[in-house]
Every structure is written in structure tokens, then in C-alpha cells.
Design a protein around this motif. Structure first.
Motif, PDB file in Angstrom:
ATOM      1  N   ILE A  85       0.770  -1.304  -0.022  1.00  0.00           N
ATOM      2  CA  ILE A  85       0.094   0.161  -0.215  1.00  0.00           C
ATOM      3  C   ILE A  85       1.033   1.366   0.079  1.00  0.00           C
ATOM      4  N   ARG A  86       0.591   2.251  -0.939  1.00  0.00           N
ATOM      5  CA  ARG A  86       1.375   3.508  -1.078  1.00  0.00           C
ATOM      6  C   ARG A  86       0.083   4.458  -0.712  1.00  0.00           C
ATOM      7  N   LEU A  87       0.456   5.399   0.236  1.00  0.00           N
ATOM      8  CA  LEU A  87      -0.146   6.535   0.758  1.00  0.00           C
ATOM      9  C   LEU A  87       0.032   7.739   0.008  1.00  0.00           C
ATOM     10  N   HIS A  88      -1.117   8.523  -0.135  1.00  0.00           N
ATOM     11  CA  HIS A  88      -0.879   9.754  -0.830  1.00  0.00           C
ATOM     12  C   HIS A  88      -0.031  10.616   0.187  1.00  0.00           C
ATOM     13  N   ALA A  89       0.848  11.546  -0.449  1.00  0.00           N
ATOM     14  CA  ALA A  89       1.723  12.431   0.233  1.00  0.00           C
ATOM     15  C   ALA A  89       1.060  13.280   1.377  1.00  0.00           C
ATOM     16  N   HIS A  90      -0.122  13.624   1.223  1.00  0.00           N
ATOM     17  CA  HIS A  90      -0.818  14.552   2.201  1.00  0.00           C
ATOM     18  C   HIS A  90      -1.507  13.568   3.393  1.00  0.00           C
ATOM     19  N   ALA A  91      -1.397  12.275   3.289  1.00  0.00           N
ATOM     20  CA  ALA A  91      -1.784  11.394   4.353  1.00  0.00           C
ATOM     21  C   ALA A  91      -0.591  10.901   5.247  1.00  0.00           C
ATOM     22  N   ARG A  92       0.574  11.273   5.061  1.00  0.00           N
ATOM     23  CA  ARG A  92       1.617  10.742   5.775  1.00  0.00           C
ATOM     24  C   ARG A  92       1.778  11.168   7.133  1.00  0.00           C
ATOM     25  N   GLY A  93       0.992  12.247   7.381  1.00  0.00           N
ATOM     26  CA  GLY A  93       0.938  12.434   8.858  1.00  0.00           C
ATOM     27  C   GLY A  93       0.323  11.571   9.848  1.00  0.00           C
ATOM     28  N   GLY A  94      -0.801  10.822   9.065  1.00  0.00           N
ATOM     29  CA  GLY A  94      -1.452   9.808   9.847  1.00  0.00           C
ATOM     30  C   GLY A  94      -0.944   8.184   9.705  1.00  0.00           C
ATOM     31  N   LEU A  95       0.298   8.104   9.670  1.00  0.00           N
ATOM     32  CA  LEU A  95       0.851   6.829   9.371  1.00  0.00           C
ATOM     33  C   LEU A  95       0.412   6.031  10.328  1.00  0.00           C
ATOM     34  N   VAL A 126     -10.726   2.325  -1.348  1.00  0.00           N
ATOM     35  CA  VAL A 126     -11.582   3.278  -1.159  1.00  0.00           C
ATOM     36  C   VAL A 126     -11.162   4.420  -0.135  1.00  0.00           C
ATOM     37  N   ARG A 127     -10.381   3.983   0.675  1.00  0.00           N
ATOM     38  CA  ARG A 127      -9.673   5.184   1.834  1.00  0.00           C
ATOM     39  C   ARG A 127      -9.160   6.272   1.114  1.00  0.00           C
ATOM     40  N   GLU A 128      -9.259   7.413   1.591  1.00  0.00           N
ATOM     41  CA  GLU A 128      -8.923   8.520   1.030  1.00  0.00           C
ATOM     42  C   GLU A 128      -7.348   8.666   0.883  1.00  0.00           C
ATOM     43  N   GLU A 129      -6.735   7.931   2.160  1.00  0.00           N
ATOM     44  CA  GLU A 129      -5.325   8.320   2.199  1.00  0.00           C
ATOM     45  C   GLU A 129      -4.551   7.357   1.211  1.00  0.00           C
ATOM     46  N   VAL A 130      -5.244   6.160   0.637  1.00  0.00           N
ATOM     47  CA  VAL A 130      -4.515   5.120  -0.193  1.00  0.00           C
ATOM     48  C   VAL A 130      -4.309   5.790  -1.609  1.00  0.00           C
ATOM     49  N   ALA A 131      -3.131   5.797  -1.816  1.00  0.00           N
ATOM     50  CA  ALA A 131      -2.904   6.148  -3.280  1.00  0.00           C
ATOM     51  C   ALA A 131      -3.176   5.018  -4.397  1.00  0.00           C
ATOM     52  N   ALA A 132      -2.208   3.858  -3.826  1.00  0.00           N
ATOM     53  CA  ALA A 132      -2.139   2.654  -4.845  1.00  0.00           C
ATOM     54  C   ALA A 132      -2.006   1.230  -3.718  1.00  0.00           C
ATOM     55  N   THR A 133      -2.543   0.289  -4.663  1.00  0.00           N
ATOM     56  CA  THR A 133      -2.364  -0.962  -3.771  1.00  0.00           C
ATOM     57  C   THR A 133      -1.676  -1.907  -4.994  1.00  0.00           C
ATOM     58  N   ASN A 134      -1.099  -2.803  -4.483  1.00  0.00           N
ATOM     59  CA  ASN A 134      -0.630  -4.142  -5.258  1.00  0.00           C
ATOM     60  C   ASN A 134      -0.671  -5.239  -4.563  1.00  0.00           C
ATOM     61  N   THR A 135      -1.327  -6.230  -5.059  1.00  0.00           N
ATOM     62  CA  THR A 135      -1.348  -7.454  -4.377  1.00  0.00           C
ATOM     63  C   THR A 135      -0.887  -8.692  -5.066  1.00  0.00           C
TER      64      THR A 135
END
Length: 156
Positions: A76-86, A133-142
Motif C-alpha cells: 500500500i502506498r499512501l498519498h503524500a498528504h496522508a503521511r501525517g497519519g501513518l 476506497v480509503r482517501e489516504e490510499v494512493a495505490a495497492t498491489n496485491t
């Protein structure tokens, strides 16, 4: 004393090796395998636990035995703006029923999550309807796990 600051000697390493192979050893069995007195062994194990070197004892459960035949690793990669909520996102991942382990990693992805689900439909729901569907998720790879390699243990 934090685990990194504790200096482990050969006896400590021997105890850890034996417990890694079989965490259900009795104190007497462990002492005999390591070649020390049971009272010494008990004190050593207690010290390894109290200093945080041994972080816990647990049973490993086969997910298929509990109806979760399909395992996968989800990067899972998060959007840059979501990094504060890691940390909050890490907690969220760890509380999902399918989650077996959560790893905070470096590189292109932020998290690697080991999951176990009943089937491919359950995995699709988890990735498509829960994580993506979470707003902080930029991409997933399964990646589906076909097989675990047994017997690999941490080298001590």
C-alpha cells in the motif's frame, strides 16, 4: 534497558535459538538443551523477557484451518498528504479481521500487509471495497501467496 542496548552472550543466543525452534519447551528441557542449570535458565529467560529481547510467546495457526484458505501480501502506498497519519493508518490495518501482520516499509510503498481470507471474492472485497476506497490510499498491489516455505527461522 532497551533490547538494542542489552549485550547477549552465547548462552542467551542458545536460549533464543531453542525457543525459536520450540517455544513450548519446559524450563527443564530448555536448560538441558542449552547446558545450564534450570534455575539459571529460568532467570535468563525472565531477564530476556523483562528487557524486551523476547517480546512474547504465541501459537502459529494455519489460516486454512480457520476457513481462510487464501493468503496474500498487499503493498500500500499512501498519498503524500496522508503521511501525517501513518500511525493511525497502521492501527487501522492491524485491526482488520483479515490482517495477520503489518509492516511499515521503505521504498515505493508505505505498508506491506499479510492477510488471510476465505477466497478470491473475499480478497477482492478487502482490496477493492475496504482498502482502495480509503482517501489516504494512493495505490495497492496485491500478490497471492501460493506456499509458505517451512522451517525458516531467524538466525541467532
Amino acid at each position: 534497558m532497551p533490547p538494542a542496548a542489552r549485550v547477549l552472550d552465547d548462552t542467551d543466543h542458545a536460549i533464543l535459538r531453542e525457543l525459536t525452534q520450540d517455544g513450548r519447551l519446559t524450563n527443564s528441557e530448555l536448560a538441558a538443551r542449552v547446558g545450564i542449570a534450570p534455575s539459571t535458565c529460568h532467570a535468563r529467560v525472565r531477564a530476556l523477557v523483562s528487557t524486551g529481547v523476547i517480546t512474547g510467546f504465541h501459537a502459529e495457526i494455519d489460516p486454512a484451518a480457520t476457513g481462510r484458505q487464501l493468503e496474500a501480501l498487499i503493498a500500500i502506498r499512501l498519498h503524500a498528504h496522508a503521511r501525517g497519519g501513518l500511525r493511525a493508518f497502521q492501527r487501522y490495518l492491524s485491526e482488520l479481521p483479515a490482517t495477520r501482520r503489518v509492516y511499515f516499509v521503505s521504498g515505493e510503498r508505505d505498508f506491506l500487509v499479510h492477510v488471510a481470507v476465505a477466497d478470491s471474492a473475499g480478497l477482492r472485497r478487502l482490496v477493492g471495497d475496504t482498502l482502495s476506497v480509503r482517501e489516504e490510499v494512493a495505490a495497492t498491489n496485491t500478490s497471492i501467496i501460493f506456499e509458505h516455505v517451512p522451517g525458516i527461522r531467524t538466525a541467532l
